[in-house]
Each structure stands twice: as structure tokens, then as C-alpha cells.
Design a protein around this motif. Structure first.
Motif, PDB file in Angstrom:
ATOM      1  N   ASN A  52       0.819  -1.217   0.000  1.00  0.00           N
ATOM      2  CA  ASN A  52       0.000   0.000   0.000  1.00  0.00           C
ATOM      3  C   ASN A  52       0.853   1.267   0.000  1.00  0.00           C
ATOM      4  O   ASN A  52       0.331   2.368   0.192  1.00  0.00           O
ATOM      5  N   ASP A  53       2.149   1.124  -0.219  1.00  0.00           N
ATOM      6  CA  ASP A  53       3.067   2.270  -0.246  1.00  0.00           C
ATOM      7  C   ASP A  53       2.972   2.939  -1.622  1.00  0.00           C
ATOM      8  O   ASP A  53       3.904   2.921  -2.418  1.00  0.00           O
ATOM      9  N   TYR A  54       1.822   3.571  -1.878  1.00  0.00           N
ATOM     10  CA  TYR A  54       1.470   4.014  -3.222  1.00  0.00           C
ATOM     11  C   TYR A  54       2.437   5.035  -3.817  1.00  0.00           C
ATOM     12  O   TYR A  54       2.625   5.070  -5.031  1.00  0.00           O
ATOM     13  N   LEU A  55       3.034   5.875  -2.989  1.00  0.00           N
ATOM     14  CA  LEU A  55       3.921   6.918  -3.494  1.00  0.00           C
ATOM     15  C   LEU A  55       5.397   6.595  -3.265  1.00  0.00           C
ATOM     16  O   LEU A  55       6.259   7.418  -3.547  1.00  0.00           O
ATOM     17  N   GLY A  56       5.677   5.414  -2.743  1.00  0.00           N
ATOM     18  CA  GLY A  56       7.055   5.010  -2.540  1.00  0.00           C
ATOM     19  C   GLY A  56       7.766   5.760  -1.430  1.00  0.00           C
ATOM     20  O   GLY A  56       8.996   5.881  -1.442  1.00  0.00           O
ATOM     21  N   LEU A  57       7.019   6.222  -0.422  1.00  0.00           N
ATOM     22  CA  LEU A  57       7.622   7.046   0.623  1.00  0.00           C
ATOM     23  C   LEU A  57       8.177   6.247   1.790  1.00  0.00           C
ATOM     24  O   LEU A  57       8.934   6.787   2.605  1.00  0.00           O
ATOM     25  N   ALA A  58       7.838   4.963   1.889  1.00  0.00           N
ATOM     26  CA  ALA A  58       8.356   4.148   2.985  1.00  0.00           C
ATOM     27  C   ALA A  58       9.870   4.000   2.912  1.00  0.00           C
ATOM     28  O   ALA A  58      10.527   3.764   3.927  1.00  0.00           O
ATOM     29  N   THR A  59      10.427   4.144   1.708  1.00  0.00           N
ATOM     30  CA  THR A  59      11.874   4.001   1.540  1.00  0.00           C
ATOM     31  C   THR A  59      12.538   5.310   1.108  1.00  0.00           C
ATOM     32  O   THR A  59      13.699   5.303   0.707  1.00  0.00           O
ATOM     33  N   HIS A  60      11.810   6.406   1.184  1.00  0.00           N
ATOM     34  CA  HIS A  60      12.369   7.707   0.779  1.00  0.00           C
ATOM     35  C   HIS A  60      13.435   8.124   1.792  1.00  0.00           C
ATOM     36  O   HIS A  60      13.186   8.127   3.012  1.00  0.00           O
ATOM     37  N   PRO A  61      14.631   8.499   1.337  1.00  0.00           N
ATOM     38  CA  PRO A  61      15.711   8.833   2.283  1.00  0.00           C
ATOM     39  C   PRO A  61      15.373   9.984   3.221  1.00  0.00           C
ATOM     40  O   PRO A  61      15.793   9.966   4.395  1.00  0.00           O
ATOM     41  N   ASP A  62      14.629  10.978   2.760  1.00  0.00           N
ATOM     42  CA  ASP A  62      14.275  12.097   3.636  1.00  0.00           C
ATOM     43  C   ASP A  62      13.335  11.651   4.747  1.00  0.00           C
ATOM     44  O   ASP A  62      13.419  12.146   5.885  1.00  0.00           O
ATOM     45  N   VAL A  63      12.437  10.739   4.421  1.00  0.00           N
ATOM     46  CA  VAL A  63      11.484  10.243   5.412  1.00  0.00           C
ATOM     47  C   VAL A  63      12.213   9.389   6.451  1.00  0.00           C
ATOM     48  O   VAL A  63      11.972   9.508   7.661  1.00  0.00           O
ATOM     49  N   ILE A  64      13.103   8.533   5.993  1.00  0.00           N
ATOM     50  CA  ILE A  64      13.865   7.694   6.920  1.00  0.00           C
ATOM     51  C   ILE A  64      14.749   8.551   7.821  1.00  0.00           C
ATOM     52  O   ILE A  64      14.834   8.326   9.040  1.00  0.00           O
ATOM     53  N   ALA A  65      15.391   9.565   7.238  1.00  0.00           N
ATOM     54  CA  ALA A  65      16.239  10.466   8.030  1.00  0.00           C
ATOM     55  C   ALA A  65      15.410  11.201   9.082  1.00  0.00           C
ATOM     56  O   ALA A  65      15.861  11.391  10.226  1.00  0.00           O
ATOM     57  N   VAL A  67       7.795   8.072  14.588  1.00  0.00           N
ATOM     58  CA  VAL A  67       6.749   7.840  13.588  1.00  0.00           C
ATOM     59  C   VAL A  67       6.114   9.163  13.182  1.00  0.00           C
ATOM     60  O   VAL A  67       5.885   9.423  11.992  1.00  0.00           O
ATOM     61  N   ALA A  68       5.835  10.014  14.163  1.00  0.00           N
ATOM     62  CA  ALA A  68       5.242  11.319  13.857  1.00  0.00           C
ATOM     63  C   ALA A  68       6.179  12.149  12.979  1.00  0.00           C
ATOM     64  O   ALA A  68       5.752  12.798  12.017  1.00  0.00           O
ATOM     65  N   ALA A  69       7.474  12.116  13.287  1.00  0.00           N
ATOM     66  CA  ALA A  69       8.443  12.881  12.493  1.00  0.00           C
ATOM     67  C   ALA A  69       8.541  12.335  11.077  1.00  0.00           C
ATOM     68  O   ALA A  69       8.621  13.096  10.100  1.00  0.00           O
ATOM     69  N   GLY A  70       8.526  11.017  10.939  1.00  0.00           N
ATOM     70  CA  GLY A  70       8.568  10.419   9.607  1.00  0.00           C
ATOM     71  C   GLY A  70       7.332  10.734   8.806  1.00  0.00           C
ATOM     72  O   GLY A  70       7.417  11.033   7.599  1.00  0.00           O
ATOM     73  N   ALA A  71       6.176  10.679   9.442  1.00  0.00           N
ATOM     74  CA  ALA A  71       4.935  10.983   8.741  1.00  0.00           C
ATOM     75  C   ALA A  71       4.900  12.442   8.295  1.00  0.00           C
ATOM     76  O   ALA A  71       4.467  12.760   7.182  1.00  0.00           O
ATOM     77  N   LEU A  72       5.359  13.328   9.162  1.00  0.00           N
ATOM     78  CA  LEU A  72       5.402  14.750   8.798  1.00  0.00           C
ATOM     79  C   LEU A  72       6.310  14.965   7.591  1.00  0.00           C
ATOM     80  O   LEU A  72       5.952  15.681   6.645  1.00  0.00           O
ATOM     81  N   ALA A  73       7.473  14.316   7.588  1.00  0.00           N
ATOM     82  CA  ALA A  73       8.387  14.443   6.453  1.00  0.00           C
ATOM     83  C   ALA A  73       7.760  13.888   5.187  1.00  0.00           C
ATOM     84  O   ALA A  73       7.922  14.459   4.096  1.00  0.00           O
ATOM     85  N   ALA A  74       7.034  12.789   5.307  1.00  0.00           N
ATOM     86  CA  ALA A  74       6.384  12.188   4.140  1.00  0.00           C
ATOM     87  C   ALA A  74       5.358  13.139   3.541  1.00  0.00           C
ATOM     88  O   ALA A  74       5.258  13.279   2.310  1.00  0.00           O
ATOM     89  N   LEU A  75       4.585  13.800   4.396  1.00  0.00           N
ATOM     90  CA  LEU A  75       3.581  14.751   3.891  1.00  0.00           C
ATOM     91  C   LEU A  75       4.255  15.933   3.199  1.00  0.00           C
ATOM     92  O   LEU A  75       3.762  16.440   2.190  1.00  0.00           O
ATOM     93  N   GLU A  76       5.381  16.341   3.734  1.00  0.00           N
ATOM     94  CA  GLU A  76       6.118  17.438   3.088  1.00  0.00           C
ATOM     95  C   GLU A  76       6.672  17.008   1.730  1.00  0.00           C
ATOM     96  O   GLU A  76       6.671  17.794   0.773  1.00  0.00           O
ATOM     97  N   VAL A  77       7.126  15.751   1.628  1.00  0.00           N
ATOM     98  CA  VAL A  77       7.592  15.245   0.340  1.00  0.00           C
ATOM     99  C   VAL A  77       6.431  15.183  -0.651  1.00  0.00           C
ATOM    100  O   VAL A  77       6.578  15.542  -1.829  1.00  0.00           O
TER     101      VAL A  77
END
Length: 401
Positions: free
Chosen positions: A51-64, A283-293
Motif C-alpha cells: 500500500n506504499d502508493y507513493l514510494g515514501l516508505a523508503t524515501h531517504p528524507d522520510v527515513i532520516a 513515527v510522527a516525524a517520519g509521517a510529517l516528512a512524508a507529507l512534506e515530500v
């Protein structure tokens, strides 16, 4: 017979019955999140089941961002109302409100908790909850647990919804209509504009589960806000919006977005929110970064839409009997559980991981392959899957519908 041995006998009998009906579920172990290649039980497979439709689970900015968020603490240490509501949670909620065009938002630890907690907070004994028969299990369970009169209608049947609204009006009390915006096993959208109009006529409240719409679709003004925005509806039309952060956002957790009064009310009355340790700050920080991406890289959503169109065009050329769906969820109904398992196993042998969905997740007689697409899939990878699928259907082709 001792209670322990009696329990073991009962459990084994029920498990054996599920195996005999070819409905037994088995875990697959992945080395890491798929992106879209993954090591599955020690073998590399091309995955079309995430269900990782936008490929953000492995995005380097999100992981960082997750790694940096862990510096705030491994856990929130308490429920949100005690001392577990951190600044990063507030920042995430503000970003969700911005993206959805709502006054405010509230984060939950999971979509299941968000749906059950919201329904049980809004309606109870003496009230009514009306549900689509194909709703997600969390909406179904919320309707069962809340104590309100539970009424259901056939999938996307507006006449059926109208009849149940009339029944609810005769019952008295408040009425909540709860539906999925995008159905997780069918990939189709609810007719939300028409549903909102029916709710207006009957003074009912419309709640939409945007788990599979948030981040994937929207309007020109709110391109990531989901099926509600796609239908041209606003906060007054669909006052209760639930979305998840574990699908298009590639992280975990969920939210409810709506008016300031709705969010304040849920803080006071949504028991799964009140009595659960807060979302981990990482998790909150990663989700916030994902929304920004999502906002910064709109080409991801555009690429996903192109992949959906390419998939359906090539599937039509190969005469594959797909269900109508404009979402990343592309089901191929086979009906028979044996057929679904056989074709999924053949695809895995060929190097592809596709979800084999059987009852009780879907109604009896509607077993299917659930193919999901990502912005990270290439057209070559999609073409490889379709070729393998056409060849693997083989003797099962006649069962597909």
C-alpha cells in the motif's frame, strides 16, 4: 479434560477447518520494506502487494526524519492527555489539517483505532449508524461496538442508503453514515457527492474513511486530500474524515480531520485515543516528512496515475478481466479460492508477489488477486507482471470475471 487441553483441541480444530477450506493465512517475512523489489522469505521478488502508493516508505528524507525523531524519545511514554502529546504531534496535525483543508486534525496510533474510537464517540444507544456492506473491518466493528442501531446497504447502492436513512429517521436519535472513500479490496470509489446530498436531506452525518484516497487523489485546490476532495466536497459536506499514515504516507498511524469542535470532542470522548500511549515521536516525524515530500514532489502522484493508466491499457490489450478501478488497487476476481492460491503461487515462482485475497476478508465467491501499483514501479516492471499474469491464469482463465 483440563481447560488447557480443551482450549488446544478447540483451536486446532478451527485451524484445521480453515486449512481444509483453503482459507488459512500464512505470514511472509520480508527483509525490509519493499521498494518495489523485496527480499521475501530469502528470495528477491517484485512486489505488487504494498500500500506504499507513493514510494515514501523508503524515501531517504522520510527515513532520516524518523531517525532524527527518535532523538525525541523511543516512545511518547504516556497517553496524549497525560504527557504523551509532543510538539511533533502538533506539527503533524497542523500539516494534516493544511493538506485536507480542514480546521484541525487528531492523530491516532492506527486507522482501526481511529475508526472504532470515532464511531463510538459520535453515536451510541438510541442513535443509528448506516454502513456500506463492503466497509473496512474497522468501520464494521465500530458500528457493532458503539451500541447504536446498525443498518447496512448494498455496496454503493444509493437507493439502499436512502431506505436506511428513512428507517433511521423513524427510529429517532442521531444518524452517522460511515463509508470507505476508496474500497480497499475493490479499488472503486464511493459516490460521495450523492451520498452527501442524501445525508443533508436527512440531517445525517457523513464519515469517510480515506485510508486509500489520502495522498493519492484530490481536487486542484487540495490535490492530496482524497476522494472527498475529488468529489468536490468540503468539511460541511463530509464532516468526519479519517485517513491513515501507513499507506500513501509510508509510515504508521492515522488521523481524523474536521472542525475544531469535532477534534476537541474526540479528545474528550474517543476512548482508544484517551487510553492509549501516544504515537512514537519517530513515527510522527517520519509521517510529517512524508507529507512534506508529497507536497514538494507532486510528480510522484502524477507518476502513479500514469502507471495506473498504463496497467489498465496493457491489461485490456491482454484481455485480462479486471474490475473497474481508477485507484492504485486493481483487483482481478477469480471467485474460487483454489484458483486464487494457485495463480498467486505461480506468480511467486515467476518472481512476483501479489496479494491472494480470500474470505473472510472478502465475501464468499469473490476471491481475488489484489494487485497494487506504486509510483516507484516502472512500466517495464508492470509489463513483466502483466505478461506473467496472462500466462499464469492458464486453466483458471474461465473462472475470472
Amino acid at each position: 479434560m483440563s481447560p488447557i487441553s480443551s482450549l488446544e483441541v478447540t483451536l486446532r480444530q478451527r485451524l484445521d477447518e480453515r486449512r481444509q477450506r483453503n482459507l488459512y493465512r500464512e505470514l511472509k517475512t520480508l527483509a525490509a520494506a519493499p521498494g518495489p523489489l523485496a527480499q521475501v522469505d530469502g528470495r528477491e521478488l517484485l512486489t505488487f502487494s504494498s500500500n506504499d502508493y507513493l514510494g515514501l516508505a523508503t524515501h531517504p528524507d522520510v527515513i532520516a526524519a524518523q531517525q532524527a525523531g527518535a532523538e525525541l524519545g523511543a516512545g511518547a511514554t504516556a497517553s496524549h492527555l497525560v504527557n504523551g502529546h509532543l510538539q511533533i504531534h502538533r506539527q503533524l496535525e497542523d500539516k494534516i489539517a493544511e493538506i485536507t483543508g480542514r480546521d484541525a486534525a487528531l492523530v491516532f496510533s492506527s486507522g482501526y483505532m481511529a475508526n472504532v474510537g470515532t464511531i463510538c464517540a459520535l453515536v451510541g444507544r438510541g442513535d443509528n449508524v448506516i454502513s456500506d456492506r463492503l466497509n473496512h473491518a474497522s468501520l464494521i466493528d465500530g458500528a457493532r461496538l458503539c451500541g447504536a442501531t446498525s443498518l447496512r446497504f448494498a455496496h454503493n447502492d444509493l437507493d439502499g442508503l436512502q431506505r436506511q436513512l428513512q428507517r433511521a429517521a423513524a427510529n429517532g436519535g442521531q444518524t452517522l453514515v460511515a463509508v470507505d472513500g476508496v474500497y480497499s479490496m475493490d479499488g472503486d470509489c464511493a459516490p460521495l457527492a450523492e451520498m452527501a446530498e442524501l445525508c443533508r436531506r436527512h440531517s445525517a452525518w457523513l464519515m469517510v474513511d480515506e485510508a486509500h484516497g489520502f495522498g493519492v487523489m484530490g481536487s486542484p485546490q487540495l490535490p492530496l486530500a482524497g476522494s472527498i476532495a475529488l468529489a468536490g466536497l468540503g468539511q460541511d459536506d463530509a464532516p468526519v474524515m479519517m485517513g491513515t499514515l501507513g499507506k500513501a504516507a509510508g509510515n504508521a498511524g492515522a488521523f481524523v480531520a474536521g472542525s475544531r469542535a469535532l477534534i476537541d470532542y474526540l479528545v474528550q470522548f474517543a476512548r482508544p485515543y484517551i487510553y492509549t500511549t501516544g504515537m512514537p515521536p519517530a513515527v510522527a516525524a517520519g509521517a510529517l516528512a512524508a507529507l512534506e515530500v508529497m507536497q514538494r514532489e507532486p510528480e510522484r502522484s502524477a507518476r502513479l496515475q500514469r502507471n495506473i493508466e498504463f496497467f489498465r491499457r496493457r491489461a485490456a490489450q491482454l484481455q485480462l478481466p479486471l474490475v473497474e478501478s481508477a485507484s492504485p488497487i486493481q483487483p482481478l476476481l477469480l471467485g474460487d479460492e483454489n484458483a486464487v492460491m494457485a495463480v498467486a503461487a505461480e506468480l511467486q515462482q515467476r518472481g512476483f508477489l501479489v496479494g491472494a485475497i480470500r474470505p473472510p476478508t472478502v465475501p464468499a465467491g469473490t476471491a481475488r488477486l489484489r494487485i497494487t501499483l506504486s509510483a516507484n514501479h516502472s512500466e517495464a516492471q508492470i509489463d513483466q507482471l502483466l505478461t506473467a499474469l496472462a500466462e499464469s491464469l492458464g486453466p483458471w482463465a474461465e473462472t475470472a470475471s
